[in-house]
Design an enzyme around this catalytic site. Structure first.
Site, PDB file in Angstrom:
ATOM      1  N   GLU A  96       0.827  -1.201   0.000  1.00 31.53           N
ATOM      2  CA  GLU A  96       0.000   0.000   0.000  1.00 31.53           C
ATOM      3  C   GLU A  96       0.865   1.256   0.000  1.00 31.53           C
ATOM      4  OE1 GLU A  96      -4.106  -1.610   2.070  1.00 31.53           O
ATOM      5  OE2 GLU A  96      -2.680  -0.558   3.370  1.00 31.53           O
ATOM      6  N   CYS A 109       3.523   8.747   0.430  1.00 36.74           N
ATOM      7  CA  CYS A 109       4.004   7.841   1.471  1.00 36.74           C
ATOM      8  C   CYS A 109       4.154   6.463   0.833  1.00 36.74           C
ATOM      9  CB  CYS A 109       3.012   7.797   2.632  1.00 36.74           C
ATOM     10  SG  CYS A 109       3.460   6.611   3.910  1.00 36.74           S
ATOM     11  N   CYS A 116       6.303  -6.671   7.127  1.00 44.09           N
ATOM     12  CA  CYS A 116       7.354  -6.123   7.981  1.00 44.09           C
ATOM     13  C   CYS A 116       7.825  -7.193   8.950  1.00 44.09           C
ATOM     14  CB  CYS A 116       6.826  -4.910   8.758  1.00 44.09           C
ATOM     15  SG  CYS A 116       8.103  -4.016   9.676  1.00 44.09           S
ATOM     16  N   CYS A 120       6.165  -3.885  15.980  1.00 43.08           N
ATOM     17  CA  CYS A 120       5.709  -2.739  16.779  1.00 43.08           C
ATOM     18  C   CYS A 120       4.232  -2.937  17.113  1.00 43.08           C
ATOM     19  CB  CYS A 120       5.921  -1.445  16.004  1.00 43.08           C
ATOM     20  SG  CYS A 120       7.655  -1.126  15.600  1.00 43.08           S
ATOM     21  N   CYS A 123       1.299  -0.791  15.325  1.00 40.56           N
ATOM     22  CA  CYS A 123       1.305  -0.635  13.866  1.00 40.56           C
ATOM     23  C   CYS A 123       0.698  -1.856  13.194  1.00 40.56           C
ATOM     24  CB  CYS A 123       2.746  -0.427  13.384  1.00 40.56           C
ATOM     25  SG  CYS A 123       2.901  -0.303  11.592  1.00 40.56           S
ATOM     26  N   CYS A 341      -1.259   7.098   9.609  1.00 38.05           N
ATOM     27  CA  CYS A 341      -0.018   6.553  10.141  1.00 38.05           C
ATOM     28  C   CYS A 341      -0.277   5.318  10.997  1.00 38.05           C
ATOM     29  CB  CYS A 341       0.674   7.637  10.972  1.00 38.05           C
ATOM     30  SG  CYS A 341       2.246   7.133  11.662  1.00 38.05           S
TER      31      CYS A 341
END
Length: 354
Positions: A96, A109, A116, A120, A123, A341
């Site tokens: 994305e 962005c 990933c 975290c 996220c 975010c």
């Protein structure tokens, strides 16, 4: 039985490699320069677009090579004009990227990995498996597509690029650096390095490598706590990259580049939004010239965090300002389409970490 010809990705070749390739094909050297310009300056995604090449040469290129162009699979437009894109890669993987329009800038962005490897807790991408790193051309393509989107929807070209999408850019160091080179070079998109920001969760040795490579783009550190105990809780990477290690790496980076650093700080209710947290952040800000972006938390289904209350956010920011810290409160964009975010996560066909 005749062996099938395996086509090679032409964008993996350097200008020198292309020149040799064309020479081996019996073509003149200047043809390599023409093709390279089509690929990186004009962002061609097919050989048929390369109209100053002969039809025979274009057919020859089609037989032996391919361009693994990224395509927009879906797009969603937020009530605040933010546009979230689902991009499909040549191998079927999905990432994305987001266009963030504000009054004074158009920002892309972009993602650097499929998924990933970091975990975290706040996220959404951190709950996905990391499938692979993106190639430099796949990062470049995101910028090209989002720039086209900005021009078509709002009549304004991109002004800024942030590597803040899916993945950790410093764990795809080669791909990230090559993509910046293509975006900023004169024979690429010729964008200003100062308009590019690379964001990291904090990998000390790679921050030092950025210093050794004397990068010209901006560095942002996702800090979110200036206390090791709290940071360990929400960002397990801190266990191997403590605040002390990050401090030393940032000092090294600044000594080499003279670039100030941006600290990103999400304020979670009753976790890192108190006066003591602000005091710790002020102390961390003394190590290198910096500014702090205070970010509203955007809820995700995997975590129980909630955003801090407005009065606490203002008190936190005011304490920093009184102690001479350059502070900016960044309001969420695209929250209604999960484009804000920390909200990027492809839901279709992706395994979540167990």
């Amino acid at each position: 039985m005749e062996k099938a010809l395996v086509k090679k990705d032409i964008r993996a070749y350097s200008p020198e490699d292309l020149k040799k390739l064309f020479s081996d094909m019996g073509e003149q050297g200047f043809r390599a320069k023409q093709v390279y310009e089509w690929l990186w300056k004009k962002s061609a995604t097919s050989f048929d677009e390369m109209t100053n090449l002969s039809k025979d040469l274009r057919e020859k290129l089609n037989q032996h090579f391919l361009i693994n162009a990224v395509k927009i699979d879906k797009q969603q437009i937020s009530s605040d004009r933010t546009i979230k894109n689902t991009f499909k890669l040549y191998d079927g993987n999905i990432i994305e990227g987001v266009l963030i329009p504000t009054e004074d800038r158009m920002t892309a962005c972009v993602s650097s990995q499929v998924g990933c490897s970091l975990t975290c807790k706040f996220c959404a991408t951190g709950y996905m498996d990391r499938k692979r790193n993106l190639n430099a051309d796949e990062i470049y393509d995101q910028v090209v597509l989002i720039d086209k989107q900005a021009r078509e929807n709002y009549g304004i070209p991109l002004s800024n690029i942030v590597y803040m999408g899916m993945g950790e850019p410093l764990l795809n160091y080669s791909g990230m650096m090559k993509s910046v080179e293509r975006l900023t070079s004169e024979d690429g998109l010729n964008m200003a390095a100062k308009r590019i920001t690379v964001s990291t969760a904090g990998i000390a040795k790679m921050i030092k490598k950025l210093g050794d490579d004397n990068v010209k783009f901006n560095l942002a550190l996702s800090l979110h706590a200036a206390n090791d105990t709290k940071r360990n809780e929400i960002m397990p990477i801190n266990e191997q990259n403590s605040l002390l290690a990050l401090r030393d790496a940032l000092k090294y980076y600044f000594a080499k580049t003279k670039n100030p650093v941006t600290y990103e700080y999400i304020v979670f209710n009753d976790f890192n939004d108190g006066l003591e947290d602000a005091k710790e952040l002020v102390q961390f800000c003394k190590h290198v010239p910096c500014k702090v972006n205070i970010i509203e938390y955007n809820p995700i289904v995997f975590a129980d965090f909630i955003n801090t209350k407005e009065d606490k956010l203002e008190a936190f920011a005011n304490y920093l300002r009184k102690n001479n810290v350059n502070v900016h409160i960044r309001r969420s964009r695209g929250k209604d389409i999960d484009a804000a975010c920390g909200q990027l996560a492809v839901k279709e066909g992706q395994e979540l970490k167990s």
